[in-house]
Motif scaffolding. Sequence first.
Motif, PDB file in Angstrom:
ATOM      1  N   GLU A  36      -5.794  -1.613  -8.697  1.00 24.81           N
ATOM      2  CA  GLU A  36      -4.801  -2.188  -9.604  1.00 24.81           C
ATOM      3  C   GLU A  36      -3.367  -1.852  -9.233  1.00 24.81           C
ATOM      4  N   ASN A  37      -3.156  -0.784  -8.435  1.00 25.22           N
ATOM      5  CA  ASN A  37      -1.793  -0.410  -8.049  1.00 25.22           C
ATOM      6  C   ASN A  37      -1.355  -1.078  -6.748  1.00 25.22           C
ATOM      7  N   GLY A  38      -2.139  -2.037  -6.255  1.00 30.12           N
ATOM      8  CA  GLY A  38      -1.769  -2.773  -5.055  1.00 30.12           C
ATOM      9  C   GLY A  38      -2.357  -2.219  -3.774  1.00 30.12           C
ATOM     10  N   MET A  39      -3.002  -1.064  -3.829  1.00 29.63           N
ATOM     11  CA  MET A  39      -3.621  -0.487  -2.644  1.00 29.63           C
ATOM     12  C   MET A  39      -4.942  -1.190  -2.355  1.00 29.63           C
ATOM     13  N   VAL A  40      -5.340  -1.187  -1.080  1.00 26.77           N
ATOM     14  CA  VAL A  40      -6.573  -1.868  -0.674  1.00 26.77           C
ATOM     15  C   VAL A  40      -7.304  -1.024   0.363  1.00 26.77           C
ATOM     16  N   SER A  41      -8.573  -1.313   0.548  1.00 26.30           N
ATOM     17  CA  SER A  41      -9.331  -0.707   1.639  1.00 26.30           C
ATOM     18  C   SER A  41      -9.323  -1.664   2.824  1.00 26.30           C
ATOM     19  N   SER A  42      -9.839  -1.222   3.944  1.00 25.06           N
ATOM     20  CA  SER A  42     -10.083  -2.136   5.059  1.00 25.06           C
ATOM     21  C   SER A  42     -11.352  -2.931   4.748  1.00 25.06           C
TER      22      SER A  42
END
Length: 210
Positions: A162-168
């Motif tokens: 939700e904070n804009g971070m993502v995984s590969s």
Amino acid sequence: MKLYLVPIIVLLFSLTGNTQTLKKMPLTKAERKMGIYQKFQQRQQLSYVQISLILYRDSTYVYRLRDCMTTLRSAGKWQQGKGKLILESSLKKESPVPVEVRYGASGKYIDSCDIAIVEDSDAAYLPIAHLLINNDSTECFPSVGKFNGSYSSINRVKVLFENGMVSSWVPVKAGTRKVSLRVLTDVPIREYEVMDKWVYQFKGKLLERQ
């Protein structure tokens, strides 16, 4: 209903952060020995919001925003010049969050959803995290057991927070039908505030977010 309250709370915090004014606080001898260079605080009694920003002499910072319901925090590097303070968090939106697919592991599956609710490193659920399956157009929301798009098999997944971070993109073994994922970092992702060169203006003993 609770699932929809969380993003609203995060949005309110973001709005608060965009208008925040912090006050410089005096340091104790013990704090100076700890390497603290400056500290700033803000407390809004009506909204029960408390903000703390600590700058260390090694150019690192620790930021925390708390209210009666949750906590947001950040840490990284700071730099100062021309009356401004710039904060850049150690974790960034473009830096992939490490996650792993857990095969044969139990998980919390909602209805007939093939993807379990994402867990953090302590096995606590991250209900707002959702996933992309195989491509950018197929989404899965495990906490409510819903999908946008369709798929015949799960070949790879990507987790979005939700904070804009993502995984590969994480590959999934052929033939796997049920997928459980766990975040592989001790950083509290659900509480982490990504600061991409946040700028504050010094105004005497005050520090105002630009």
